[in-house]
Motif scaffolding. Sequence first.
Motif, PDB file in Angstrom:
ATOM      1  N   ILE A  71      43.511  19.726  66.836  1.00 30.28           N
ATOM      2  CA  ILE A  71      42.734  19.990  68.044  1.00 30.28           C
ATOM      3  C   ILE A  71      43.071  18.974  69.126  1.00 30.28           C
ATOM      4  O   ILE A  71      43.688  17.942  68.872  1.00 30.28           O
ATOM      5  N   LEU A  72      42.633  19.287  70.353  1.00 31.39           N
ATOM      6  CA  LEU A  72      42.725  18.335  71.450  1.00 31.39           C
ATOM      7  C   LEU A  72      41.700  17.230  71.256  1.00 31.39           C
ATOM      8  O   LEU A  72      40.608  17.482  70.755  1.00 31.39           O
TER       9      LEU A  72
ATOM     10  N   ALA B 143      52.211  10.527  84.383  1.00 33.55           N
ATOM     11  CA  ALA B 143      51.811  11.871  83.976  1.00 33.55           C
ATOM     12  C   ALA B 143      50.479  11.838  83.218  1.00 33.55           C
ATOM     13  O   ALA B 143      50.236  10.944  82.402  1.00 33.55           O
ATOM     14  N   THR B 144      49.635  12.813  83.513  1.00 31.52           N
ATOM     15  CA  THR B 144      48.395  12.984  82.749  1.00 31.52           C
ATOM     16  C   THR B 144      48.739  13.678  81.440  1.00 31.52           C
ATOM     17  O   THR B 144      49.429  14.705  81.436  1.00 31.52           O
ATOM     18  N   ARG B 145      48.276  13.120  80.337  1.00 33.28           N
ATOM     19  CA  ARG B 145      48.633  13.657  79.031  1.00 33.28           C
ATOM     20  C   ARG B 145      47.396  14.063  78.241  1.00 33.28           C
ATOM     21  O   ARG B 145      46.319  13.496  78.408  1.00 33.28           O
ATOM     22  N   LEU B 146      47.593  15.054  77.391  1.00 28.70           N
ATOM     23  CA  LEU B 146      46.550  15.533  76.494  1.00 28.70           C
ATOM     24  C   LEU B 146      46.913  15.113  75.075  1.00 28.70           C
ATOM     25  O   LEU B 146      48.005  15.419  74.594  1.00 28.70           O
TER      26      LEU B 146
ATOM     27  N   LEU C  47      44.936  24.610  84.899  1.00 25.22           N
ATOM     28  CA  LEU C  47      45.537  23.522  84.147  1.00 25.22           C
ATOM     29  C   LEU C  47      45.890  24.028  82.754  1.00 25.22           C
ATOM     30  O   LEU C  47      45.101  24.732  82.129  1.00 25.22           O
ATOM     31  N   GLN C  48      47.057  23.645  82.282  1.00 26.07           N
ATOM     32  CA  GLN C  48      47.530  24.123  81.000  1.00 26.07           C
ATOM     33  C   GLN C  48      48.216  22.998  80.239  1.00 26.07           C
ATOM     34  O   GLN C  48      48.660  22.007  80.827  1.00 26.07           O
ATOM     35  N   CYS C  49      48.308  23.183  78.924  1.00 24.81           N
ATOM     36  CA  CYS C  49      49.111  22.282  78.107  1.00 24.81           C
ATOM     37  C   CYS C  49      50.585  22.525  78.423  1.00 24.81           C
ATOM     38  O   CYS C  49      50.983  23.612  78.845  1.00 24.81           O
ATOM     39  N   GLU C  50      51.386  21.518  78.222  1.00 21.43           N
ATOM     40  CA  GLU C  50      52.805  21.600  78.544  1.00 21.43           C
ATOM     41  C   GLU C  50      53.506  22.763  77.848  1.00 21.43           C
ATOM     42  O   GLU C  50      54.451  23.343  78.380  1.00 21.43           O
ATOM     43  N   SER C  51      53.013  23.131  76.661  1.00 16.32           N
ATOM     44  CA  SER C  51      53.645  24.205  75.913  1.00 16.32           C
ATOM     45  C   SER C  51      53.596  25.538  76.652  1.00 16.32           C
ATOM     46  O   SER C  51      54.377  26.443  76.363  1.00 16.32           O
TER      47      SER C  51
ATOM     48  N   ALA D 121      51.143  13.799  72.074  1.00 12.61           N
ATOM     49  CA  ALA D 121      50.501  14.065  73.361  1.00 12.61           C
ATOM     50  C   ALA D 121      51.427  14.975  74.171  1.00 12.61           C
ATOM     51  O   ALA D 121      52.653  14.842  74.112  1.00 12.61           O
ATOM     52  N   GLU D 122      50.825  15.905  74.898  1.00 17.20           N
ATOM     53  CA  GLU D 122      51.568  16.788  75.785  1.00 17.20           C
ATOM     54  C   GLU D 122      51.187  16.486  77.222  1.00 17.20           C
ATOM     55  O   GLU D 122      50.050  16.130  77.522  1.00 17.20           O
TER      56      GLU D 122
END
Length: 296
Positions: free
Chosen positions: A147-148, A267-270, A243-247, A164-165
């Motif tokens: 999970i995030l 860069a903002t990362r998740l 806003l989306q995950c890099e994938s 992290a993405e």
Amino acid sequence: MELRHLRYILASARNGSFSAAGHELNVRQPIVSKRIKEVEDELGGIALFDRSTSGARLTPTGEEFLVSARRIIEDVERLTERAKASAAGKVGRLLVGFYKSLSAGAFRAALHDFREQYPDIEVELVEVPFTELMAGLQSDRIDLAVILGDAGKCKDFASVTLWAERLVVALPECHPLVDRPLIYWPELKSERFLISHHDPGPDIRHILLRHLAAPSDHPEILARHLSRESILSEVADRQGIALQCESAMGLTSLGVVFRPVHDGHGATRLGYIACWKPENTNPVVKTFVDAIKPRG
């Protein structure tokens, strides 16, 4: 009749004598001879070997017996090896829960590598919302969830930080910011954001509020019961940005443009974590965690 009896018979047949079999098995020759006689007596006095001063040779009945004895020994050895592999977490089954947004990117790459490395472990995937993931872990219906979040997000479970993405913003192709190679948060302060009610929509909302919380920002956040693909279709139709995950950047045919979002530090990362119930006794859990967690 025990397995050791069968091993004595196989060794004697292989070596052509009881004494040579005893040497191979590190036992005295009379013990080998005695154990084989015990088997012959148990079979009703049927001779398995013709004894002579030059050694011991299988009788026709002994030849037939040897085929079955060898099969039994091989089956037991395979069973033993599989049991040891199972206890070591190299064989078995693992049920992994995850968000739909993780259906690509680093998670898929890690999963592919794990399956290549451990072909005897069956990994079954379950794609459900966060609340169902937590309930599944608690009830032992799910072995592990990806999970995030950070390691403190699931306080009732063991967890480990994964990868992290980058966070990206999806823009309609006609948006004035598409000419920028990257976008800073202040440039998004008056935008309309589309998020999903489905996970990781709530996480995205928290990120928006954290970065656009100043009184002058005024972001508009609209939650929709839509999938990621449908959200992006709405972006393409100029109903807002997302806003989306890099994938998500692999989804290039939806009429949107993706740009990374930066703050003053880059860069903002998740971040992603894996979490599992500490009481889970499935040894494959540890194997999976050790395989996918970053190497320090």
